[in-house]
Scaffold this motif. Structure first.
Motif, PDB file in Angstrom:
ATOM      1  N   TYR A 121     -45.266  23.465  40.023  1.00  0.00           N
ATOM      2  CA  TYR A 121     -46.054  22.652  39.097  1.00  0.00           C
ATOM      3  C   TYR A 121     -47.062  21.798  39.854  1.00  0.00           C
ATOM      4  N   PHE A 158     -48.377   8.019  32.220  1.00  0.00           N
ATOM      5  CA  PHE A 158     -48.252   6.787  32.985  1.00  0.00           C
ATOM      6  C   PHE A 158     -48.750   5.592  32.183  1.00  0.00           C
ATOM      7  N   PHE A 161     -44.365  19.843  26.251  1.00  0.00           N
ATOM      8  CA  PHE A 161     -44.042  20.320  27.588  1.00  0.00           C
ATOM      9  C   PHE A 161     -43.582  19.196  28.499  1.00  0.00           C
ATOM     10  N   GLN A 162     -43.362  17.997  27.927  1.00  0.00           N
ATOM     11  CA  GLN A 162     -42.787  16.868  28.667  1.00  0.00           C
ATOM     12  C   GLN A 162     -43.597  16.520  29.908  1.00  0.00           C
ATOM     13  N   LYS A 163     -44.910  16.439  29.717  1.00  0.00           N
ATOM     14  CA  LYS A 163     -45.757  16.053  30.844  1.00  0.00           C
ATOM     15  C   LYS A 163     -45.645  14.535  31.056  1.00  0.00           C
ATOM     16  N   LEU A 164     -45.719  14.118  32.312  1.00  0.00           N
ATOM     17  CA  LEU A 164     -45.599  12.698  32.618  1.00  0.00           C
ATOM     18  C   LEU A 164     -46.815  11.922  32.133  1.00  0.00           C
ATOM     19  N   THR A 202     -39.798  14.378  39.600  1.00  0.00           N
ATOM     20  CA  THR A 202     -40.529  13.543  40.545  1.00  0.00           C
ATOM     21  C   THR A 202     -41.825  14.225  40.958  1.00  0.00           C
ATOM     22  N   GLN A 203     -42.917  13.483  40.845  1.00  0.00           N
ATOM     23  CA  GLN A 203     -44.226  13.988  41.233  1.00  0.00           C
ATOM     24  C   GLN A 203     -44.609  13.466  42.616  1.00  0.00           C
ATOM     25  N   PRO A 242     -41.872  11.321  30.389  1.00  0.00           N
ATOM     26  CA  PRO A 242     -42.287  12.627  29.884  1.00  0.00           C
ATOM     27  C   PRO A 242     -42.605  12.535  28.397  1.00  0.00           C
ATOM     28  N   LEU A 257     -36.151   7.560  39.725  1.00  0.00           N
ATOM     29  CA  LEU A 257     -36.060   8.271  38.446  1.00  0.00           C
ATOM     30  C   LEU A 257     -34.720   7.908  37.828  1.00  0.00           C
ATOM     31  N   HIS A 307     -43.392   7.898  44.558  1.00  0.00           N
ATOM     32  CA  HIS A 307     -42.248   7.831  43.653  1.00  0.00           C
ATOM     33  C   HIS A 307     -41.198   6.868  44.193  1.00  0.00           C
ATOM     34  N   LEU A 344     -53.989  12.658  32.441  1.00  0.00           N
ATOM     35  CA  LEU A 344     -53.829  14.036  32.872  1.00  0.00           C
ATOM     36  C   LEU A 344     -55.039  14.864  32.463  1.00  0.00           C
ATOM     37  N   GLN A 364     -39.555   7.124  35.084  1.00  0.00           N
ATOM     38  CA  GLN A 364     -39.792   7.049  36.529  1.00  0.00           C
ATOM     39  C   GLN A 364     -40.663   5.837  36.850  1.00  0.00           C
ATOM     40  N   TYR A 406     -43.260   4.317  39.899  1.00  0.00           N
ATOM     41  CA  TYR A 406     -44.082   4.666  41.054  1.00  0.00           C
ATOM     42  C   TYR A 406     -44.754   3.404  41.581  1.00  0.00           C
ATOM     43  N   ASN A 448     -36.051  11.016  30.805  1.00  0.00           N
ATOM     44  CA  ASN A 448     -35.978  10.197  32.005  1.00  0.00           C
ATOM     45  C   ASN A 448     -37.154   9.236  32.038  1.00  0.00           C
ATOM     46  N   PHE A 453     -46.127   1.409  38.475  1.00  0.00           N
ATOM     47  CA  PHE A 453     -46.326   2.139  37.230  1.00  0.00           C
ATOM     48  C   PHE A 453     -45.009   2.748  36.756  1.00  0.00           C
ATOM     49  N   PRO A 462     -42.937  19.352  34.929  1.00  0.00           N
ATOM     50  CA  PRO A 462     -43.709  18.110  34.909  1.00  0.00           C
ATOM     51  C   PRO A 462     -42.860  16.856  34.762  1.00  0.00           C
ATOM     52  N   TRP A 463     -41.605  16.980  34.320  1.00  0.00           N
ATOM     53  CA  TRP A 463     -40.813  15.776  34.113  1.00  0.00           C
ATOM     54  C   TRP A 463     -40.005  15.382  35.353  1.00  0.00           C
ATOM     55  N   TYR A 502     -54.932  14.264  37.826  1.00  0.00           N
ATOM     56  CA  TYR A 502     -55.085  13.053  37.042  1.00  0.00           C
ATOM     57  C   TYR A 502     -56.381  12.356  37.469  1.00  0.00           C
ATOM     58  N   GLY A 512     -54.865   3.326  33.498  1.00  0.00           N
ATOM     59  CA  GLY A 512     -53.755   4.066  34.066  1.00  0.00           C
ATOM     60  C   GLY A 512     -54.209   5.439  34.534  1.00  0.00           C
ATOM     61  N   LEU A 513     -53.283   6.356  34.620  1.00  0.00           N
ATOM     62  CA  LEU A 513     -53.610   7.728  35.021  1.00  0.00           C
ATOM     63  C   LEU A 513     -53.621   8.616  33.780  1.00  0.00           C
ATOM     64  N   TYR A 527     -53.225  20.986  34.182  1.00  0.00           N
ATOM     65  CA  TYR A 527     -52.001  21.230  34.938  1.00  0.00           C
ATOM     66  C   TYR A 527     -51.741  22.722  35.047  1.00  0.00           C
TER      67      TYR A 527
END
Lengths: 111, 113
Positions: free
Chosen positions: B31, A101, A96-99, B101-102, A92, A48, A45, B45, A33, A35, A31, A88, B98-99, B35, B42-43, B48
């Motif tokens: 979760y 940016f 672990f598919q961390k976001l 919406t945050q 992922p 997505l 947000h 991490l 996203q 922001y 996906n 922004f 984590p994938w 950041y 940017g941001l 987590y």
């Protein structure tokens, strides 16, 4: 290191005009996203879009995704001064598919 | 719901001092993450957590510690502050992964002299 890179870095338009910003990424995603961040505030947000979707709408926002080109665009129609913010994209990444940016597009909408 | 809250809003530290940035959420999210945001970067991490008692390192973990004793709270500790840690820190949470919406807190602006 960023997964998504926004373009342009900055955009200045008049109220009523449309604003388009782009995001490119490097690896396959499930996906993407978008922001928004107003000055001095946290990120909010917007949309997505999943990898099997090509277009998504939310109010005045339209997001497209082209997985073959590894790119996405965010269109804001009929911009208002209140749309002034940084935008922004995030995707992922990793085991672990961390976001991750991008560095953002700064949009200035003048009255 | 208050969402994600962070305290303090602004802090000035001297090099070598330690402090804890607080983050709490009332949405029963599993979760949570931290950041840092620097101009032009940017941001990025820092750390987590996928649930109470489980934490892991992100992209830039050096100089920071975290713990997750409850679902609601996820504090970030600066062990010995350095000027390179001057930044804006954001806490975020999502329902389970984590994938998704945050949801972001308002941020803590930290200045290390």
């Amino acid at each position: 290191s960023q997964q998504g890179e926004e373009d342009p870095q900055a955009l200045s338009i008049q109220e009523g005009e449309n604003a388009t910003m782009n995001c490119s990424y490097k690896t396959s995603i499930n996906n993407l996203q978008w922001y928004r961040q107003n000055s001095g505030r946290g990120l909010v947000h917007l949309i997505l879009i999943r990898s099997n979707e090509r277009e998504k709408h939310s109010g005045r926002l339209r997001v497209t995704l082209d997985t073959s080109k590894k790119s996405s665009s965010l269109l804001i129609t009929a911009s208002r001064a209140a749309d002034t913010a940084s935008y922004f994209c995030a995707t992922p990444r990793g085991s672990f598919q961390k976001l991750v940016f991008g560095t953002g597009t700064r949009l200035l909408v003048s009255p | 719901n208050a969402g994600v809250t962070q305290t303090p809003k602004f802090q000035v530290l001297k090099t070598g001092q330690s402090m804890t940035l607080q983050c709490a959420q009332d949405m029963n999210h599993e979760y949570m993450s931290w950041y840092r945001q620097d101009p032009g970067m940017g941001l990025r991490l820092i750390h987590y957590s996928v649930g109470a008692g489980i934490t892991d390192q992100g992209e830039v973990p050096n100089g920071y510690n975290v713990s997750r004793s409850t679902t609601e709270d996820f504090p970030l500790r600066l062990l010995s502050a350095a000027p390179s840690q001057t930044s804006v820190y954001f806490c975020a949470s999502s329902y389970s992964s984590p994938w998704e919406t945050q949801y972001f807190g308002p941020g803590t602006r930290l200045l290390v002299l």
